[in-house]
Design a protein around this motif. Structure first.
Motif, mmCIF file in Angstrom:
data_model
loop_
_atom_site.group_PDB
_atom_site.id
_atom_site.type_symbol
_atom_site.label_atom_id
_atom_site.label_comp_id
_atom_site.label_asym_id
_atom_site.label_seq_id
_atom_site.Cartn_x
_atom_site.Cartn_y
_atom_site.Cartn_z
ATOM 1 N N MET A 1 31.851 45.666 75.316
ATOM 2 C CA MET A 1 32.163 46.732 74.352
ATOM 3 C C MET A 1 31.574 46.391 72.990
ATOM 4 S SD MET A 1 35.897 48.298 73.378
ATOM 5 C CE MET A 1 36.034 49.702 72.273
ATOM 6 N N ALA A 2 30.882 47.364 72.403
ATOM 7 C CA ALA A 2 30.223 47.140 71.121
ATOM 8 C C ALA A 2 31.246 46.905 70.008
ATOM 9 C CB ALA A 2 29.337 48.333 70.768
ATOM 10 N N GLU A 3 30.888 46.007 69.079
ATOM 11 C CA GLU A 3 31.743 45.719 67.935
ATOM 12 C C GLU A 3 31.765 46.933 67.005
ATOM 13 O OE1 GLU A 3 34.251 43.042 65.771
ATOM 14 O OE2 GLU A 3 33.396 42.948 67.788
ATOM 15 N N PRO A 4 32.938 47.303 66.452
ATOM 16 C CA PRO A 4 33.014 48.449 65.529
ATOM 17 C C PRO A 4 32.106 48.267 64.321
ATOM 18 C CG PRO A 4 35.207 47.724 66.200
ATOM 19 C CD PRO A 4 34.252 46.693 66.695
ATOM 20 N N ILE A 5 31.643 49.383 63.779
ATOM 21 C CA ILE A 5 30.769 49.363 62.604
ATOM 22 C C ILE A 5 31.584 49.000 61.366
ATOM 23 C CG2 ILE A 5 29.268 50.730 61.120
ATOM 24 C CD1 ILE A 5 28.101 50.020 63.862
ATOM 25 N N GLY A 6 31.081 48.018 60.607
ATOM 26 C CA GLY A 6 31.762 47.595 59.387
ATOM 27 C C GLY A 6 31.119 48.129 58.132
ATOM 28 N N LEU A 7 29.839 48.537 58.228
ATOM 29 C CA LEU A 7 29.112 49.083 57.078
ATOM 30 C C LEU A 7 28.126 50.130 57.570
ATOM 31 C CD1 LEU A 7 28.019 49.113 54.116
ATOM 32 C CD2 LEU A 7 26.508 47.223 54.788
ATOM 33 N N SER A 8 28.143 51.280 56.913
ATOM 34 C CA SER A 8 27.182 52.348 57.214
ATOM 35 C C SER A 8 26.473 52.734 55.925
ATOM 36 C CB SER A 8 27.903 53.559 57.814
ATOM 37 O OG SER A 8 27.000 54.629 58.029
ATOM 38 N N VAL A 9 25.154 52.627 55.928
ATOM 39 C CA VAL A 9 24.331 52.994 54.770
ATOM 40 C C VAL A 9 23.462 54.181 55.177
ATOM 41 C CG1 VAL A 9 22.486 52.246 53.218
ATOM 42 C CG2 VAL A 9 24.314 50.655 53.848
ATOM 43 N N ARG A 10 23.508 55.248 54.377
ATOM 44 C CA ARG A 10 22.781 56.471 54.746
ATOM 45 C C ARG A 10 21.997 57.011 53.547
ATOM 46 N NH1 ARG A 10 27.936 57.124 56.492
ATOM 47 N NH2 ARG A 10 28.402 58.747 54.960
ATOM 48 N N GLY A 11 20.685 57.143 53.734
ATOM 49 C CA GLY A 11 19.827 57.778 52.732
ATOM 50 C C GLY A 11 19.810 57.090 51.387
ATOM 51 N N LEU A 12 19.962 55.776 51.368
ATOM 52 C CA LEU A 12 20.070 55.046 50.102
ATOM 53 C C LEU A 12 18.718 54.957 49.395
ATOM 54 C CD1 LEU A 12 22.369 53.492 48.603
ATOM 55 C CD2 LEU A 12 21.378 51.393 49.558
ATOM 56 N N SER A 13 18.751 55.143 48.085
ATOM 57 C CA SER A 13 17.529 55.030 47.285
ATOM 58 C C SER A 13 17.857 54.422 45.931
ATOM 59 C CB SER A 13 16.860 56.392 47.098
ATOM 60 O OG SER A 13 17.683 57.253 46.332
ATOM 61 N N LYS A 14 16.831 53.799 45.331
ATOM 62 C CA LYS A 14 16.985 53.241 43.991
ATOM 63 C C LYS A 14 15.681 53.376 43.235
ATOM 64 C CE LYS A 14 18.843 51.266 40.491
ATOM 65 N NZ LYS A 14 19.877 51.993 39.722
ATOM 66 N N LYS A 15 15.779 54.005 42.054
ATOM 67 C CA LYS A 15 14.611 54.144 41.175
ATOM 68 C C LYS A 15 15.052 53.882 39.746
ATOM 69 C CE LYS A 15 10.813 57.252 39.901
ATOM 70 N NZ LYS A 15 10.940 57.032 38.441
ATOM 71 N N TYR A 16 14.355 52.976 39.093
ATOM 72 C CA TYR A 16 14.630 52.708 37.684
ATOM 73 C C TYR A 16 13.874 53.712 36.818
ATOM 74 C CZ TYR A 16 16.711 48.297 39.159
ATOM 75 O OH TYR A 16 17.499 47.348 39.742
ATOM 76 N N ILE A 17 14.450 54.054 35.690
ATOM 77 C CA ILE A 17 13.867 55.081 34.819
ATOM 78 C C ILE A 17 12.439 54.731 34.421
ATOM 79 C CG2 ILE A 17 14.081 56.210 32.564
ATOM 80 C CD1 ILE A 17 17.103 55.912 32.803
ATOM 81 N N THR A 18 12.183 53.458 34.169
ATOM 82 C CA THR A 18 10.862 53.042 33.690
ATOM 83 C C THR A 18 9.844 52.856 34.818
ATOM 84 O OG1 THR A 18 11.612 50.740 33.756
ATOM 85 C CG2 THR A 18 11.831 51.913 31.662
ATOM 86 N N ALA A 19 10.288 52.954 36.069
ATOM 87 C CA ALA A 19 9.394 52.705 37.207
ATOM 88 C C ALA A 19 8.661 53.980 37.619
ATOM 89 C CB ALA A 19 10.172 52.144 38.379
#
Length: 221
Positions: A1-19
């Motif tokens: 049996m698969a271990e339950p999910i402890g973290l779900s990340v969806r559509g994550l993005s990061k942009k700095y203003i100066t970039a």
């Protein structure tokens, strides 16, 4: 049996203003409650930014981080200390914040960080190594389901590094990890999957050895 999910990340993005472009965008992955995920990428690709976002230190530009288990702050991160307070005062504050017994947490930190009387001094007078030892000691004094690790090998001298590795990988071998590192020996020993970030894109590899081969090729280019 698969271990339950402890973290779900969806559509994550990061942009700095100066970039000119995002560090990464549309990043999605899941981590089981016993998962060991390596975060790989050349310098400047966003490994530390991702760790800080997962730890709640850095705000993402978009997407969802859904924790279903308790997570540490990034291990060794010293930016959360109040510099005008002593090490003891900072330990007391975090003990109250996490509703833990102060004397118990103090004993654990004192034994692990080996700072002695320096705990009575304001943290702003600590060296960078002393701050890292205090931060690492606090990270391990409070038990979490998942530990966020950013370049473990950069913390302290060789003896202290071995002590850190023993606490994390032996005493907490049943916990989940997300680990950013350039040390492929540690990655191959302790991680089962990998996320490689390159030029704003990220890809999950289910085979850790394949991921290491790809990452080694990228570093050599």
């Amino acid at each position: 049996m698969a271990e339950p999910i402890g973290l779900s990340v969806r559509g994550l993005s990061k942009k700095y203003i100066t970039a000119k472009r995002p560090i990464f965008e549309d990043l999605s992955f899941e981590l089981p409650r016993d998962g060991r995920l390596a975060i790989l990428g050349r310098n400047g690709q966003g490994k530390s930014s991702l760790i800080k976002m997962l730890g709640g230190i850095l705000k993402p530009s978009g997407g969802v981080i859904d924790w279903r288990m308790t997570s540490s702050w990034p291990i060794g991160f010293a930016g959360g200390f109040q510099g005008s307070l002593t090490g003891l005062d900072n330990i007391n504050f975090l003990s109250r914040l996490y509703d833990r017994d102060f004397q118990d947490i103090l004993a654990r930190v004192d034994d692990f960080a080996e700072l002695g009387v320096a705990l009575k001094r304001p943290v702003k007078h600590y060296s960078s190594g002393m701050r890292a030892r205090l931060a690492f000691g606090l990270s391990l004094a409070i038990e979490f389901d998942c530990y966020l690790i950013d370049e473990l090998v950069s913390v302290g001298d060789a003896r202290f590094q071995r002590k850190c590795e023993e606490e994390l990988f032996q005493h907490r071998k049943d916990r989940a990890f997300l680990m950013a590192s350039h040390d492929m020996n540690i990655i191959s020993q302790h991680c089962s999957r990998a996320l490689i970030i390159e030029n704003g894109r990220a890809k999950i590899f289910e085979d850790i050895h394949e991921a290491i081969d790809v990452y080694s090729w990228l570093r050599a280019v």
